[in-house]
Design an enzyme around this catalytic site. Structure first.
Site, PDB file in Angstrom:
ATOM      1  N   ASP A  51       0.855  -1.195   0.000  1.00  0.00           N
ATOM      2  CA  ASP A  51       0.000   0.000   0.000  1.00  0.00           C
ATOM      3  C   ASP A  51       0.889   1.243   0.000  1.00  0.00           C
ATOM      4  O   ASP A  51       0.760   2.126   0.845  1.00  0.00           O
ATOM      5  CB  ASP A  51      -0.909  -0.018   1.232  1.00  0.00           C
ATOM      6  CG  ASP A  51      -2.032   1.019   1.157  1.00  0.00           C
ATOM      7  OD1 ASP A  51      -2.429   1.387   0.025  1.00  0.00           O
ATOM      8  OD2 ASP A  51      -2.502   1.462   2.216  1.00  0.00           O
ATOM      9  N   ASP A  64       3.667   1.859   8.015  1.00  0.00           N
ATOM     10  CA  ASP A  64       2.399   1.148   7.869  1.00  0.00           C
ATOM     11  C   ASP A  64       2.465  -0.006   6.863  1.00  0.00           C
ATOM     12  O   ASP A  64       2.016   0.096   5.723  1.00  0.00           O
ATOM     13  CB  ASP A  64       1.279   2.114   7.481  1.00  0.00           C
ATOM     14  CG  ASP A  64      -0.095   1.474   7.649  1.00  0.00           C
ATOM     15  OD1 ASP A  64      -0.164   0.303   8.078  1.00  0.00           O
ATOM     16  OD2 ASP A  64      -1.106   2.141   7.355  1.00  0.00           O
TER      17      ASP A  64
END
Length: 324
Positions: free
Chosen positions: A199, A216
């Protein structure tokens, strides 16, 4: 309907953090995160921390642990990432009153500027270093990017919901069927898959000047390397994306051979993301954070726009502009 974070009160958050032996100096501050609950706080020594409470039922403990292990592997290889804190027993995944959570040192910085050639070159080098480590092993518990299956699942979720009008349902069914048929041929050839961030957009890259850190890794998975590159490219301006791609690939080539053979996957990957995103919003609508953050999704106009966007994407798939 009860949502997964109903019981995650401020008191539970504080008690969970304190259960690790770290003592917040004040009440944690919620950050923008929807899939998980992520909060920023300082401890009694004024060090900045981020605590992430994983969405219950989404990942198994083994899946989360594999994310953590990958981050520590990257950190040990000197790849700039934020690895989770480990306690004296070596544990990075913690549990409190039904919640799995982890603590990360705060990473301070700004997103890179995609119109800055030096930033693009630096990002290319960073991603190549990530992928050089990622190709050494495979994930055992995390998923593998599967575009046809992902589109099919998302499509089914929308079509079995009551979010669309009769007219919208017919249009959505038609365009997503066409997208599935167009995406399938891209996967007939052999494609190398490695451990990827998954992502890699601007919100997950922080730094100063030309030194950046990836954050993340919640969606890390097995995927083609181009999955971590395409979201950094301008999608609607061929002149700009060619210039961006040139800088990124030049920086990438300093560390690893650039996957030029995967450029034709960019439009299929974009199709996959577009379809999955709307299904994700529908899936999460019972979580109060979602109607508050994305109120327009409940309106008929959103779905008209989404269907038009998918139609445009269908046309892009028919025109292979990513062939270098």
């Amino acid at each position: 309907m009860s949502h997964p974070y109903r019981a995650l009160s401020p008191n539970v958050v504080m008690s969970a953090i304190e259960s690790t032996g770290i003592w917040p100096a004040g009440e944690p501050f919620a950050l923008n995160s929807y899939e998980n609950r992520v909060l920023l706080f300082r401890d009694d020594e004024r060090r900045g921390w981020v605590v992430k409470f994983y969405r219950p039922g989404r990942w198994s403990k083994a899946t989360i642990q594999e994310e953590h292990d990958f981050l520590h592997e990257l950190k040990n290889a000197k790849v700039p990432v934020v690895a989770p804190w480990r306690n004296s027993d070596g544990h990075s995944l913690h549990h409190f009153e039904g919640y799995d959570f982890a603590l990360f040192p705060q990473c301070v910085g700004q997103a890179p500027e995609l119109d800055n050639p030096a930033h693009l070159f630096a990002l290319g080098g960073l991603l190549a270093r990530l992928h050089r480590v990622g190709e050494k092993k495979t994930f055992l518990h995390r998923g593998t990017l599967d575009m046809p299956e992902g589109i099919a699942q998302a499509r089914e979720r929308i079509l079995t919901s009551d979010w669309l009008t009769v007219h919208q349902r017919r249009a959505y069914e038609r365009v997503t069927t066409q997208l599935q048929e167009q995406v399938a041929p891209y996967l007939k050839k052999e494609i190398a898959i490695i451990r990827c961030h998954g992502d890699c957009h601007l919100g997950n890259i922080l730094g100063r000047e030309e030194t950046f850190t990836l954050v993340d890794f919640d969606d890390c998975l097995m995927a083609p390397a181009i999955q971590d590159i395409w979201m950094l490219l301008a999608m609607d301006d061929p002149q700009t994306w060619r210039a961006q791609l040139s800088e990124i690939s030049e920086g990438y080539e300093e560390e690893r051979a650039f996957p030029h053979d995967q450029l034709t996957l960019i439009e299929p990957l974009r199709s996959y993301r577009l379809v999955r995103h709307s299904a994700w919003l529908v899936d999460r609508w019972s979580d109060p954070a979602f109607p508050q953050a994305f109120p327009w999704v409940a309106g008929s106009g959103y779905w008209d726009q989404h269907i038009r966007q998918l139609e445009q994407q269908r046309l892009q798939l028919a025109s292979p502009r990513w062939l270098a």
